[in-house]
Design a protein around this motif. Structure first.
Motif, PDB file in Angstrom:
ATOM      1  N   THR A  40       0.846  -1.201   0.000  1.00 14.77           N
ATOM      2  CA  THR A  40       0.000   0.000   0.000  1.00 14.77           C
ATOM      3  C   THR A  40       0.881   1.251   0.000  1.00 14.77           C
ATOM      4  O   THR A  40       0.688   2.151  -0.814  1.00 14.77           O
ATOM      5  N   ASP A  76     -10.001  -3.043   3.018  1.00 14.97           N
ATOM      6  CA  ASP A  76      -9.896  -1.742   2.339  1.00 14.97           C
ATOM      7  C   ASP A  76      -8.580  -1.657   1.559  1.00 14.97           C
ATOM      8  O   ASP A  76      -8.544  -1.200   0.423  1.00 14.97           O
ATOM      9  N   ASP A  77      -7.502  -2.098   2.204  1.00 20.07           N
ATOM     10  CA  ASP A  77      -6.197  -2.076   1.526  1.00 20.07           C
ATOM     11  C   ASP A  77      -6.238  -2.947   0.264  1.00 20.07           C
ATOM     12  O   ASP A  77      -5.708  -2.567  -0.779  1.00 20.07           O
ATOM     13  N   LYS A  79      -8.715  -3.586  -1.633  1.00 17.18           N
ATOM     14  CA  LYS A  79      -9.455  -2.904  -2.711  1.00 17.18           C
ATOM     15  C   LYS A  79      -8.615  -1.792  -3.319  1.00 17.18           C
ATOM     16  O   LYS A  79      -8.619  -1.571  -4.524  1.00 17.18           O
ATOM     17  N   TYR A  80      -7.899  -1.082  -2.455  1.00 19.20           N
ATOM     18  CA  TYR A  80      -6.991  -0.039  -2.961  1.00 19.20           C
ATOM     19  C   TYR A  80      -5.978  -0.666  -3.914  1.00 19.20           C
ATOM     20  O   TYR A  80      -5.777  -0.196  -5.040  1.00 19.20           O
ATOM     21  N   THR A  83      -7.423  -1.747  -7.325  1.00 20.85           N
ATOM     22  CA  THR A  83      -7.720  -0.664  -8.270  1.00 20.85           C
ATOM     23  C   THR A  83      -6.432  -0.011  -8.784  1.00 20.85           C
ATOM     24  O   THR A  83      -6.329   0.313  -9.968  1.00 20.85           O
ATOM     25  N   ILE A 450      -9.591   4.863  -8.317  1.00 15.30           N
ATOM     26  CA  ILE A 450      -8.859   4.226  -7.221  1.00 15.30           C
ATOM     27  C   ILE A 450      -9.648   4.337  -5.921  1.00 15.30           C
ATOM     28  O   ILE A 450     -10.112   5.408  -5.552  1.00 15.30           O
ATOM     29  N   TYR A 451      -9.790   3.190  -5.257  1.00 18.92           N
ATOM     30  CA  TYR A 451     -10.544   3.134  -4.010  1.00 18.92           C
ATOM     31  C   TYR A 451      -9.616   3.448  -2.838  1.00 18.92           C
ATOM     32  O   TYR A 451      -8.550   2.853  -2.713  1.00 18.92           O
ATOM     33  N   ARG A 452     -10.019   4.392  -2.005  1.00 15.51           N
ATOM     34  CA  ARG A 452      -9.203   4.743  -0.829  1.00 15.51           C
ATOM     35  C   ARG A 452     -10.069   4.714   0.428  1.00 15.51           C
ATOM     36  O   ARG A 452     -10.871   5.614   0.649  1.00 15.51           O
ATOM     37  N   ILE A 456      -6.346   4.778   4.849  1.00  8.24           N
ATOM     38  CA  ILE A 456      -5.208   5.106   3.973  1.00  8.24           C
ATOM     39  C   ILE A 456      -4.864   6.587   4.078  1.00  8.24           C
ATOM     40  O   ILE A 456      -5.685   7.450   3.790  1.00  8.24           O
ATOM     41  N   SER A 497      -0.893   1.354   6.328  1.00 13.47           N
ATOM     42  CA  SER A 497      -1.153   2.531   5.484  1.00 13.47           C
ATOM     43  C   SER A 497      -1.619   3.716   6.323  1.00 13.47           C
ATOM     44  O   SER A 497      -2.115   4.697   5.784  1.00 13.47           O
TER      45      SER A 497
END
Ligand code: MIC
Ligand code: SF4
Length: 647
Positions: A40, A76-77, A79-80, A83, A450-452, A456, A497
């Motif tokens: 990340t 979440d990471d 998915k980040y 993307t 981009i998913y954040r 993050i 992150s």
């Protein structure tokens, strides 16, 4: 003059400098890999570079470390990462597809190429004859952006393996022997190149076990030739087109040559708390065992797990043992299922874990209080398992399987007396291959958003180096301090992150008060300074061991000696790595001492001497630094990102 393998691969990749061991070179990187725990931050840094697409031949982003997903942070990471990979041209290996090093070896590692990975065990790929190096995430981001990777042109040590391993002795015992010879310190700047008539008896996964754990010696990397064995492995992976032969010239020269007779090796073990503490299993046999964990990037290949499955066929897990097995990859899992190894394991009472790092990084399967845990992984640092007083012993899969049955540390050769024959596992002519858990980059990157997630944050940056460092010794530590001591992984890893949050755990395993002290000193306008013994920064490549201290205002480390990847990370984040000129000065300095390092900027700019004044003790002493012009420029600017911005 003849060339060794290291020279044959590296020389054509040199873009700055020339082949001159000991001097800095810049090399072109063909492939990169990242894993989620370091990835990340690496991709956040890559994004900051403003490059639209990766410039490497191949870049892969693996999700294998933080797959435990307690709370939203890991997912979440992921998915980040997915993307970012889609947008910038990176192959994404989904959670569940396996441990980066095992998967990379299977599907992407190529003889003759260079690989840079944001994980210290990247040298695993040296098992197919490539130069594969572990580095901090920022260095990998720079390589993805097309920049060179800088390293000290290595000195090459040849390790000749002769003969053939006896039954019940395997590749892990070879690398434990190497660790006994070379220990975990004093090998910075070297590469191990393997050769000798014995290597033809070792499969590619065997070789990869050996190159994987070279990381524990602190060498830059380890490499095997690319020969007929390599070709057979690549054929079985349906990618024989990737094979080229790479052998050393007969008159190649080496810094040192070491010979190991495979026939004479016996089962070995690394006892707590260092992979360099080696004894024979015989010496420790009978020790009651509470837990056995088989897996990790060192020993989780098809051959390893089929060997364990055949040993455990018609046996039961000892009632006092908790036995966990994590296949190195989904490919391994599918293949041991095809060949009925999985059913034997399950019938024996195996607890099957996900194909991921899992227990190895201490984010699951923490042993009981003061428990003895026998593991096939590569690091047994104190507390890394998740239990501070657990006693972790590193062994081969054969020795681990013997403990599963007997509930004690047992020389696996004794299993024959119990009617268990040694299972000679053949490598498959063709693996069952299913690449469906790789996601290819987007065809229309401009459409990828981009998913954040909320965890993050922006990567923090440093300020330029001041004229004078005015600081306090916030902590004084001893020898062989690992990055697991500096910033623990395990359940804290989900904050990778989120640097402000993660920083609360700097040095927590050694001194839980460090964070508060460092904050106070920082708030008073002074710098934090770390004083350390030999081999500071052993182990992982995690740049957070530099990034988080930087965030807390650490400006210099003064040590007896420092390890390679950690030194590079310190420089990348603008922290000055210094060493004692006279090691006895270490004894004359104490935690809490006020130090001044006057005119340090000027000294770096002009190559002058750096003197440290101990204001508390009223003494002064000289320190050494071994920095290239590029490294000095990065430190002066406040780190590599700042330097890139300036340029
Ligand atoms: C390790 O084995 O210590 C790790 C976790 O894989 C690290 C990377 C990290 O801390 O994310 C490594 O070896 O570099
Ligand atoms: Fe994962 Fe352990 Fe290998 Fe590190 S050493 S990459 S945590 S399996």
């Amino acid at each position: 003059m003849g060339k060794n393998i290291v020279q044959k691969i590296l020389e054509p990749h040199i873009v700055e400098g020339k082949w001159e061991p000991g001097k800095e070179i810049g090399i072109k990187i063909d492939q990169t890999l990242t894993q989620d725990a370091t990835g990340t931050m690496a991709y956040l840094q890559f994004e900051a570079m403003g490059v639209p697409r990766v410039k490497t031949e191949l870049s892969v982003s693996y999700v294998d470390h933080n797959t435990i997903q307690i709370g939203f942070e890991n997912a979440d990471d992921h998915k980040y990462l997915q993307t970012v990979a889609a947008k910038y041209g990176i192959i994404f290996s989904r959670a569940g597809n396996g441990i980066c090093h095992q998967v990379h070896l299977e599907r992407f590692a190529k003889p003759g190429k260079t690989l840079l990975g944001s994980d210290s065990h990247t040298p695993t790929a040296g098992g197919v004859g490539m130069i594969a190096i572990g580095a901090g995430g920022l260095d990998v981001a720079v390589a993805m952006a097309g920049g060179p990777f800088y390293l000290t042109c290595p000195r090459v040590i040849r390790i000749n393996l002769h003969g053939k391993l006896p039954p019940w002795v395997s590749a892990k015992d070879v690398i434990l022997k190497v660790l006994e010879i070379f220990t975990t310190k004093g090998n910075v700047g070297y590469v191990f190149e393997y050769g000798g008539d014995g290597i033809k008896t070792l499969s590619v996964p065997d070789r990869a076990t050996i190159t994987n754990m070279g990381a524990e010696c602190g060498v830059t990397t380890s490499v095997f030739p690319s020969d007929e064995v390599t070709k057979a492995f690549l054929e079985a992976q349906d990618r024989v087109q990737d094979w080229v032969e790479i052998l050393p010239d007969p008159d190649a020269t080496y810094e040192r040559i070491v010979d190991i007779n495979l026939d004479e090796l016996v089962p070995l073990v690394a006892y707590p708390h260092s992979p360099g503490n080696i004894k024979t299993v015989r010496e420790l046999e009978g020790l009651p065992v509470d837990q056995v964990c088989i897996g990790s990037c060192t020993n989780s290949s098809y051959k390893d797990l089929m060997t364990v499955a055949r040993i455990l066929k018609n046996q039961k897990v000892h009632p006092n043992v908790s036995f966990v097995l994590a296949p190195g990859s989904r490919q391994v899992l599918l293949n041991i299922a095809r060949d009925s190894g999985l059913s034997d394991l399950l019938a024996a009472g195996t607890r099957l874990a996900e194909s991921a790092c899992g227990f190895c990084i201490g984010n699951s399967q923490a042993p009981a209080t003061a428990a003895v845990s026998v593991r096939t992984s590569n690091r047994n640092f104190e507390g890394r398992s998740g239990t501070k007083d657990a006693q972790v012993y590193l062994t081969s899969p054969e020795t681990a399987a013997a403990a599963v049955i007997t509930g004690r540390l047992t020389d696996p050769r004794d299993l024959e007396k119990m009617g268990i024959p040694y299972p000679h596992i053949e490598m498959p002519k063709r693996f069952y291959i299913d690449d469906s858990m790789f996601i290819m980059p987007a065809e229309r990157p401009e459409e990828v958003k981009i998913y954040r997630g909320p965890n993050i944050g922006e990567p923090p940056t440093n300020t330029p180096l001041p004229e004078t460092i005015e600081g306090v010794v916030t902590i004084k530590v001893g020898d062989k301090i690992t990055t697991d001591h500096i910033i623990p992984a395990g359940d804290k890893m989900k904050y990778r992150s989120n640097v402000p949050k993660y920083s609360e755990f700097v040095f927590a395993p050694l001194d839980p008060k460090f964070y508060e002290r460092a904050k106070q000193i920082q708030a008073s306008g002074k710098h934090n300074i770390i004083v350390a013994g030999v081999s500071y920064g052993q182990g992982s490549s995690r740049e957070h061991a530099a990034l988080c201290p930087m965030y807390l205002g650490v400006r210099a480390v003064i040590a007896k000696s420092l390890e390679r990847i950690h030194t590079d990370n310190l420089i990348n984040f603008g922290i000055v790595p210094l060493t004692f000129k006279d090691e006895s000065d270490y004894d004359r300095i104490e935690q809490g001492d006020e130090l001044e390092i006057p005119n340090i900027r000027k000294a770096l700019e002009t190559g002058g001497a750096i003197v440290v004044r101990n204001k508390t003790k009223g003494t002064e002493f000289e320190v050494a630094y071994n920095l290239s012009e590029r490294q000095k420029a990065a430190i002066l600017a406040g780190g590599t990102l700042a330097l890139m911005g300036k340029r």
